[in-house]
Design a protein around this motif. Structure first.
Motif, short mmCIF file in Angstrom:
data_model
loop_
_atom_site.label_atom_id
_atom_site.label_comp_id
_atom_site.label_asym_id
_atom_site.label_seq_id
_atom_site.Cartn_x
_atom_site.Cartn_y
_atom_site.Cartn_z
N ALA A 45 0.80 -1.22 0.00
CA ALA A 45 0.00 0.00 0.00
C ALA A 45 0.84 1.27 0.00
O ALA A 45 0.51 2.23 -0.70
N ALA A 46 1.90 1.30 0.76
CA ALA A 46 2.53 2.60 1.00
C ALA A 46 4.03 2.53 1.24
O ALA A 46 4.57 1.52 1.68
N ALA A 47 4.69 3.67 0.95
CA ALA A 47 6.09 3.86 1.32
C ALA A 47 6.12 4.28 2.79
O ALA A 47 5.09 4.66 3.34
N PRO A 48 7.31 4.23 3.42
CA PRO A 48 7.33 4.49 4.87
C PRO A 48 6.74 5.83 5.28
O PRO A 48 6.05 5.91 6.32
N GLY A 49 6.98 6.87 4.50
CA GLY A 49 6.47 8.19 4.87
C GLY A 49 4.95 8.17 5.01
O GLY A 49 4.37 8.58 6.03
N ALA A 50 4.31 7.66 3.96
CA ALA A 50 2.84 7.62 3.98
C ALA A 50 2.34 6.66 5.05
O ALA A 50 1.30 6.89 5.68
N ALA A 51 3.09 5.56 5.26
CA ALA A 51 2.66 4.59 6.28
C ALA A 51 2.66 5.25 7.66
O ALA A 51 1.74 5.04 8.45
N LEU A 52 3.69 6.07 7.92
CA LEU A 52 3.74 6.75 9.21
C LEU A 52 2.57 7.71 9.38
O LEU A 52 1.93 7.76 10.44
N ILE A 53 2.28 8.46 8.33
CA ILE A 53 1.14 9.39 8.42
C ILE A 53 -0.14 8.59 8.66
O ILE A 53 -0.98 8.96 9.49
N TYR A 88 11.01 -1.48 6.88
CA TYR A 88 11.38 -0.59 5.78
C TYR A 88 12.84 -0.14 5.89
O TYR A 88 13.40 0.41 4.96
N GLY A 89 13.43 -0.34 7.05
CA GLY A 89 14.82 0.04 7.25
C GLY A 89 15.74 -1.18 7.12
O GLY A 89 16.93 -1.11 7.42
N TYR A 90 15.17 -2.31 6.69
CA TYR A 90 15.99 -3.51 6.51
C TYR A 90 15.95 -3.97 5.05
O TYR A 90 16.97 -4.31 4.46
N LEU A 91 14.75 -3.95 4.49
CA LEU A 91 14.60 -4.34 3.09
C LEU A 91 13.98 -3.18 2.31
O LEU A 91 13.28 -2.34 2.89
N SER A 92 14.22 -3.16 1.01
CA SER A 92 13.59 -2.11 0.21
C SER A 92 12.10 -2.43 0.08
O SER A 92 11.68 -3.56 0.31
N ARG A 93 11.33 -1.42 -0.29
CA ARG A 93 9.90 -1.64 -0.39
C ARG A 93 9.60 -2.72 -1.42
O ARG A 93 8.74 -3.59 -1.21
N ALA A 94 10.36 -2.71 -2.52
CA ALA A 94 10.14 -3.72 -3.56
C ALA A 94 10.34 -5.12 -3.00
O ALA A 94 9.57 -6.04 -3.29
N GLU A 95 11.35 -5.27 -2.16
CA GLU A 95 11.60 -6.60 -1.57
C GLU A 95 10.49 -6.98 -0.59
O GLU A 95 10.07 -8.13 -0.54
N LEU A 96 10.04 -5.99 0.17
CA LEU A 96 8.97 -6.28 1.14
C LEU A 96 7.70 -6.74 0.44
O LEU A 96 7.02 -7.66 0.89
N VAL A 97 7.40 -6.08 -0.68
CA VAL A 97 6.19 -6.43 -1.42
C VAL A 97 6.27 -7.89 -1.89
O VAL A 97 5.26 -8.61 -1.91
N GLN A 98 7.48 -8.32 -2.24
CA GLN A 98 7.66 -9.68 -2.76
C GLN A 98 7.60 -10.76 -1.67
O GLN A 98 7.55 -11.94 -1.98
N MET A 99 7.66 -10.35 -0.41
CA MET A 99 7.70 -11.33 0.68
C MET A 99 6.52 -12.28 0.64
O MET A 99 5.40 -11.86 0.40
N LYS A 100 6.80 -13.54 0.92
CA LYS A 100 5.69 -14.48 1.03
C LYS A 100 4.93 -14.18 2.32
O LYS A 100 5.50 -13.60 3.25
N VAL A 154 18.03 -3.37 15.84
CA VAL A 154 19.48 -3.55 15.73
C VAL A 154 19.93 -3.48 14.26
O VAL A 154 20.94 -2.86 13.93
N LEU A 155 19.15 -4.09 13.38
CA LEU A 155 19.56 -4.16 11.97
C LEU A 155 19.08 -2.96 11.15
O LEU A 155 19.29 -2.91 9.94
N PHE A 156 18.43 -2.03 11.81
CA PHE A 156 17.83 -0.90 11.09
C PHE A 156 18.90 -0.08 10.36
O PHE A 156 19.91 0.30 10.92
N ASN A 157 18.63 0.18 9.09
CA ASN A 157 19.58 0.92 8.28
C ASN A 157 18.90 2.20 7.77
O ASN A 157 18.00 2.15 6.93
N GLY A 158 19.38 3.32 8.29
CA GLY A 158 18.75 4.61 7.97
C GLY A 158 18.76 4.92 6.48
O GLY A 158 17.83 5.52 5.95
N HIS A 159 19.78 4.45 5.81
CA HIS A 159 19.89 4.76 4.38
C HIS A 159 18.77 4.06 3.59
O HIS A 159 18.08 4.68 2.78
N ILE A 160 18.60 2.76 3.86
CA ILE A 160 17.53 2.02 3.18
C ILE A 160 16.18 2.67 3.49
O ILE A 160 15.34 2.84 2.62
N PHE A 161 16.03 3.04 4.75
CA PHE A 161 14.74 3.59 5.20
C PHE A 161 14.39 4.88 4.46
O PHE A 161 13.25 5.09 4.05
#
Ligand code: ARG
Length: 472
Positions: free
Chosen positions: A36-44, A254-266, A173-180
């Motif tokens: 549904a959303a990227a992290p910004g919109a998800a937070l809102i 969202y700070g571990y995997l890209s949104r595209a990868e998350l969407v693909q998750m089983k 612990v694994l949160f990556n600000g850049h990916i986020f």
């Protein structure tokens, strides 16, 4: 009557609100939300939904204190707007309760699929067959008077919270600000416009509402609480905790995997994200947590809808037979009716493209009916007693809660609400027959008009479904 020492205290009641609300939703949240959303919109969206649900919790809190004579969430509809609205509210609550079980079934099966790949697709005919057997077995248990006992509840709560908290800690612990931040607002170019965010928010609403279904648990248990005040406060604290847990569990990935990868998750996503984070054991660890969590929730949500029918029957909204208890103290007719509905909808699921989304959206849409009526009663009550201190604020809270429910359902749930109308049709017939028996008359003019609207809506929905204009 239970003695004071047997009454439920505030902490247990808060825990109850949290555990009745956590079923399957949180475990599938990350990928549902990523679609549904990227992290910004998800937070809102979390901020908006959090606010709306807190307003609803504040209404439940207020009404619990001021109308301590009323019991059960649909009693407000009857007290405020008469028996027909009481029926609409109760039937909506009942429907939501078992539709949620249909949603549970798909996630349960796809989680089993982690261990037995044959069940991976939660709505394949084989999965549905097994899920149906489970649903009937649970019904049978409840019919024999099995209730989720306190000890078992505690074990279930621990089993579901430990994996969730472990997941959150590892994700921090694994949160990556850049990916986020890379695609914080989604895949857009140029300046950020409302047009880019609004659709994302809109598509997040139903799943976010679904995970809060169940917060009214304390209202239903209020008569067993040490006091109404405690029950009300438990709802508010419970909702705040839930909001915190849900937002963390869904935003951190969202700070571990890209949104595209998350969407693909089983599905359920938490299993596979955690497996990626820590290795194979992680997948099994979360999966077991999910299976226990859902089974526990499924059992309590098997009793709840039957109990609702029973209460409606006692209040003269549907035939008395639904309240009749067997020798184990369980309402057999209500249980069988509910299980049959679950069965019908499970079969429908086989044909749904996104079965889980379909089921949880129906569950949410039908409870919105009930929640909106609670908010409407809060408005009515506060207006009638506006002279009393604090009631003007309560009035505003009621208006905010009602607006929120109406906006959510209009933006993202109308088609589901229409499907719910179909299930209202047999209910209206039962209601009218009961009315005739009790008062010698069928519906009054207003009830007639409302019923005609509902039945026409149902007919149109069925026609649109046949024409393929409403997709499952
Ligand atoms: N059987 C039900 N009515 N379930 C509704 C509760 C769903 C719960 N909020 C979840 O996240 O899974």
């Amino acid at each position: 009557m239970a003695s004071q020492s047997h009454k439920i205290n505030g902490v247990s009641l808060t825990a109850l609100v949290i555990t009745t609300a956590i079923g399957s939703g949180i475990f599938a949240l990350s990928s549902d939300l990523a679609i549904a959303a990227a992290p910004g919109a998800a937070l809102i969206s979390w901020a908006i939904v959090g606010f709306g649900i807190l307003m609803l919790a504040a209404c439940l809190n207020n009404l619990l204190n001021k109308r301590s004579d009323l019991e059960g969430i649909f009693a407000y509809g009857k007290a405020g707007f008469g028996p027909f609205v009481g029926f609409i509210s109760g039937w909506g609550y009942w429907m939501s309760a078992w539709l949620g079980n249909v949603a549970f079934a798909t996630v349960f099966m796809s989680t089993l699929g982690y261990f037995f790949p044959i069940f991976q697709r939660g709505n394949s005919p084989l999965s549905i067959l097994v899920a149906s057997v489970i649903a009937w077995l649970l019904t049978l248990l409840v019919n024999h008077g099995v209730e989720s006992a306190t000890l078992m509840n505690t074990i279930i709560t621990v089993c579901k919270l430990i994996p969730i908290f472990t997941f959150i800690v590892v994700a921090i612990v694994l949160f990556n600000g850049h990916i986020f931040t890379t695609q914080f607002w989604g895949n857009f170019r140029g300046t950020l416009t409302l047009g880019a965010i609004a659709p994302q928010i809109k598509s997040s609403l139903m799943i976010m509402m679904f995970v809060f279904v169940g917060i009214e648990g304390a209202t239903i248990m209020a008569s067993r609480a040490k006091s109404r005040k405690i029950a009300g406060r438990a709802t508010l604290i419970g909702v705040s905790c839930l909001l915190f847990i849900y937002a963390l569990a869904s935003i951190l990935p969202y700070g571990y995997l890209s949104r595209a990868e998350l969407v693909q998750m089983k599905q359920p996503a938490m299993v596979f994200i955690f497996e990626k984070m820590v290795g194979q054991w992680g997948g099994s660890f979360i999966s077991i947590g999910i299976l226990v969590s859902i089974l526990g929730a499924w059992l309590s949500w098997t009793m709840l809808p039957a109990e609702t029918l029973g209460m409606m029957a006692e209040q003269g909204l549907i035939p008395k037979g639904f309240a009749k208890k067997n020798k184990h103290g369980a309402p057999t007719l209500a249980l069988i009716t509910t299980a049959s509905m679950v069965q019908v909808f499970m079969i429908v699921l086989v044909f749904a493209e996104r079965a889980y989304e379909f089921a949880y959206s129906l569950c949410t849409a039908s409870i919105v009916v009930c929640y909106a009526i609670v908010a409407a009663y809060q408005i009515k009550y506060s207006w009638q007693n506006r002279g009393q201190k604090g009631n003007r604020l309560q009035l505003l809270i009621g208006v905010a809660a009602l607006m929120f429910q109406l906006v959510v359902i209009t933006l993202s749930g109308l088609q589901y609400l229409f499907i719910c109308l179909v299930v209202y049709v047999p209910g209206i017939i039962l209601y009218a027959l009961t009315l005739k028996q009790n008062t010698g008359q069928y519906l009054n003019r207003l009830e007639w008009s409302a019923s005609v609207l509902i039945v026409s809506g149902a007919v149109i929905t069925v026609a649109l479904m046949i024409m393929g204009r409403i997709n499952l």
